[in-house]
Design an enzyme around this catalytic site. Structure first.
Site, PDB file in Angstrom:
ATOM      1  N   LYS A   1       9.153 -15.821  -3.353  1.00 46.81           N
ATOM      2  CA  LYS A   1       8.068 -14.860  -3.559  1.00 46.81           C
ATOM      3  C   LYS A   1       7.372 -15.202  -4.862  1.00 46.81           C
ATOM      4  O   LYS A   1       7.990 -15.778  -5.769  1.00 46.81           O
ATOM      5  CB  LYS A   1       8.632 -13.440  -3.655  1.00 46.81           C
TER       6      LYS A   1
HETATM    7  P1  NAD Z   1      -2.578  -4.787   0.719  1.00 43.15           P
HETATM    8  O1  NAD Z   1      -2.932  -5.089  -0.678  1.00 43.15           O
HETATM    9  O2  NAD Z   1      -3.365  -5.401   1.818  1.00 43.15           O
HETATM   10  O3  NAD Z   1      -2.596  -3.207   0.963  1.00 43.15           O
HETATM   11  C1  NAD Z   1      -1.902  -2.302   0.168  1.00 43.15           C
HETATM   12  C2  NAD Z   1      -2.373  -0.896   0.533  1.00 43.15           C
HETATM   13  O4  NAD Z   1      -1.632   0.056  -0.241  1.00 43.15           O
HETATM   14  C3  NAD Z   1      -3.838  -0.637   0.224  1.00 43.15           C
HETATM   15  O5  NAD Z   1      -4.389   0.194   1.226  1.00 43.15           O
HETATM   16  C4  NAD Z   1      -3.794   0.115  -1.102  1.00 43.15           C
HETATM   17  O6  NAD Z   1      -4.931   0.950  -1.312  1.00 43.15           O
HETATM   18  C5  NAD Z   1      -2.541   0.927  -0.880  1.00 43.15           C
HETATM   19  N1  NAD Z   1      -1.960   1.420  -2.134  1.00 43.15           N
HETATM   20  C6  NAD Z   1      -1.851   0.772  -3.317  1.00 43.15           C
HETATM   21  N2  NAD Z   1      -1.275   1.576  -4.224  1.00 43.15           N
HETATM   22  C7  NAD Z   1      -0.988   2.728  -3.578  1.00 43.15           C
HETATM   23  C8  NAD Z   1      -0.384   3.943  -3.968  1.00 43.15           C
HETATM   24  N3  NAD Z   1       0.042   4.134  -5.211  1.00 43.15           N
HETATM   25  N4  NAD Z   1      -0.248   4.892  -3.010  1.00 43.15           N
HETATM   26  C9  NAD Z   1      -0.677   4.704  -1.752  1.00 43.15           C
HETATM   27  N5  NAD Z   1      -1.257   3.595  -1.338  1.00 43.15           N
HETATM   28  C10 NAD Z   1      -1.413   2.613  -2.235  1.00 43.15           C
HETATM   29  O7  NAD Z   1      -1.018  -5.145   0.865  1.00 43.15           O
HETATM   30  P2  NAD Z   1      -0.217  -5.416   2.204  1.00 43.15           P
HETATM   31  O8  NAD Z   1      -0.203  -6.871   2.450  1.00 43.15           O
HETATM   32  O9  NAD Z   1      -0.676  -4.461   3.259  1.00 43.15           O
HETATM   33  O10 NAD Z   1       1.273  -5.072   1.731  1.00 43.15           O
HETATM   34  C11 NAD Z   1       1.780  -3.734   1.732  1.00 43.15           C
HETATM   35  C12 NAD Z   1       3.307  -3.779   1.696  1.00 43.15           C
HETATM   36  O11 NAD Z   1       3.794  -4.518   2.824  1.00 43.15           O
HETATM   37  C13 NAD Z   1       3.921  -4.476   0.478  1.00 43.15           C
HETATM   38  O12 NAD Z   1       5.155  -3.875   0.175  1.00 43.15           O
HETATM   39  C14 NAD Z   1       4.157  -5.898   0.987  1.00 43.15           C
HETATM   40  O13 NAD Z   1       5.149  -6.582   0.245  1.00 43.15           O
HETATM   41  C15 NAD Z   1       4.616  -5.585   2.380  1.00 43.15           C
HETATM   42  N6  NAD Z   1       4.502  -6.705   3.328  1.00 43.15           N
HETATM   43  C16 NAD Z   1       3.310  -7.321   3.555  1.00 43.15           C
HETATM   44  C17 NAD Z   1       3.237  -8.348   4.485  1.00 43.15           C
HETATM   45  C18 NAD Z   1       1.939  -9.024   4.834  1.00 43.15           C
HETATM   46  O14 NAD Z   1       1.940  -9.850   5.763  1.00 43.15           O
HETATM   47  N7  NAD Z   1       0.849  -8.721   4.183  1.00 43.15           N
HETATM   48  C19 NAD Z   1       4.389  -8.748   5.162  1.00 43.15           C
HETATM   49  C20 NAD Z   1       5.595  -8.087   4.918  1.00 43.15           C
HETATM   50  C21 NAD Z   1       5.624  -7.066   4.004  1.00 43.15           C
END
Ligand code: NAD
Length: 418
Positions: free
Chosen positions: A108
């Site tokens: 990561k």
């Molecule tokens: P992203 O940046 O696309 O989206 C994050 C979302 O969370 C946004 O809508 C943002 O406004 C919101 N957010 C941020 N701070 C916040 C808060 N304090 N309260 C509520 N909402 C809040 O990120 P993502 O890729 O969607 O990732 C989200 C989670 O999923 C993370 O934990 C990431 O590690 C995990 N994840 C992502 C992927 C992927 O393929 N993108 C895969 C596995 C896990």
């Protein structure tokens, strides 16, 4: 004190490993090895800002374990990123990839930066220089980054281009989650959200709830949360609430998700969506819904608010959204928690498909990608549920136990543990 392993998120992850390790009689040498990331790279990245100043941003790449194959995991841009958080996320990737049967290890990366404060030029400069700094340690056979919080397919395109320029030829396999035009996979963008919904389908069956009658609340409306909402809506579920960094929106009759997606494209945030009520990011977690999917950041459900959670099922779209204390409280309340290494694995599964397609230069249709993803997610759910049932443990311990069994076999065969 080891700065990689001392953070609360890392410690919490290792407690899950220890609990599940006892259940599967994990070899003590294997456990000792898994306790520590293999390598961590810290870089201070100089960026020429638009006003002519030079600014330094600190970035990390942590490579946890490569017993099953090259390191694999996302790159996060967020102001709270720190070394131990990145290490915990790298460790989760090791366990996720093992659980899902992928030939990949865990890594990561992240940069401590609020990407919304940078111009496109500054973001490009930051990404390119960060890629150059970590270039000796990444590559299609070594370590393959992907998007995470605050990064996207454009970030991956810049990484690919910089790495390829430094190598002297095009290396599309160095990152996944890149645009389809330059070697990305169809279906990658929606993969994590779709995987969340495949796991939700399995979980609601266990609780005898029909998907078409299911009420869902989703925290986070980014790459994971938005696509989970789109896919759940397409299956007839009622998405009653969603939130993002601007706050939450709620309507009992269910949000029209295609309209909301169009609204967010224009306004950037869910706040103000016509016909919805305002709800806070804290209250969304306590709604009396069938399924709650936290899809934003870690540690949002703690010992403090867990007693007020009313969902029947929690599907962890985000990594580490529940603290250990919360987990115990929710399990005690009979809530079915589908843990992160299972529930949000759809992204890395399709990243793996993308990597394979790049190696053979043969690209699949979106239907092929979706049906292969469904097979992997259903199979993983079934094996975790069977483990939980047989050993009378919660789904988190069962997922970790299933993952550790495979990792342990690999480590013994390679002579990495004895
Ligand atoms: P992203 O940046 O696309 O989206 C994050 C979302 O969370 C946004 O809508 C943002 O406004 C919101 N957010 C941020 N701070 C916040 C808060 N304090 N309260 C509520 N909402 C809040 O990120 P993502 O890729 O969607 O990732 C989200 C989670 O999923 C993370 O934990 C990431 O590690 C995990 N994840 C992502 C992927 C992927 O393929 N993108 C895969 C596995 C896990």
């Amino acid at each position: 004190m080891n700065p990689l392993t001392s953070g609360p998120f890392y410690q919490n992850t290792m407690k899950i490993v220890e609990d599940a390790g006892r259940l599967v009689n994990l070899n003590p040498n294997a456990l000792e090895r898994l306790r520590y990331p293999r390598r961590a790279i810290i870089v201070n990245v100089p960026v020429k800002m638009d006003d002519g100043r030079l600014k330094i941003f600190t970035g990390y790449r942590v490579q946890h374990n490569q017993m099953l194959g090259p390191f694999k995991g996302g790159i996060r841009y967020h102001h709270n990123v720190d070394l131990s958080e990145v290490a915990a996320l790298a460790a989760l990737m090791t366990f996720k990839n093992s659980l899902l049967g992928l030939p990949l290890g865990g890594g990561k990366g992240g940069i401590q930066v609020d990407p919304s404060m940078l111009s496109r030029n500054e973001l490009e400069g930051l990404t390119r220089r960060f890629t150059s700094e970590i270039a000796p340690f990444i590559g299609p056979d070594k370590d393959i980054p992907a998007p995470d919080v605050g990064t996207d397919s454009q970030t991956m395109a810049w990484m690919l281009d910089t790495f390829s320029l430094d190598s002297g030829y095009s290396q599309t396999g160095v990152v996944t989650g890149k645009p389809v035009e330059i070697g990305g996979s169809l279906g990658r963008e929606s993969a994590t959200g779709l995987g969340v919904v495949y796991i939700t389908q399995k979980a609601v069956q266990i609780k005898n709830i029909k998907m078409s009658e299911c009420r869902i609340a989703i925290q986070g409306f980014g790459k994971v949360g938005m696509h989970a909402a789109i896919e759940a809506y397409a299956l007839g579920a009622r998405v009653v609430a969603v939130s993002d960094v601007s706050g939450g929106i709620y309507t009992e009759k269910g949000l029209n998700i295609p309209d909301l997606v169009r609204y967010v494209k224009e306004h950037k945030v869910v706040k103000g969506f016509p016909g919805s009520e305002v709800i806070s990011n804290e209250d969304i977690l306590e709604l009396p819904v069938d399924v709650l999917a936290p899809c934003a950041l870690e540690s949002v459900i703690t010992g403090e608010n867990a007693p007020r959670v009313k969902a029947k099922i929690i599907v962890e779209g985000a990594n580490g959204p529940l603290t250990r204390e919360a987990d115990e409280i929710l399990h005690g309340k009979g809530i079915l928690v589908c843990p992160d290494i299972l529930a949000n694995g759809g992204g890395v599964v399709v990243s793996y498909f993308e990597w394979v397609q790049d190696i053979v230069w043969l690209f699949w249709t979106e239907d092929e990608v979706r049906s292969k993803l469904r097979d992997v997610m259903y199979k993983a759910f079934d094996s975790v549920y069977a483990f939980a049932d047989k050993s009378n443990v919660n789904m988190r311990t069962a997922a970790m136990g299933t993952s550790l069994e495979r990792l342990q076999r690999a480590m013994m065969l390679r002579g990495a543990a004895w």
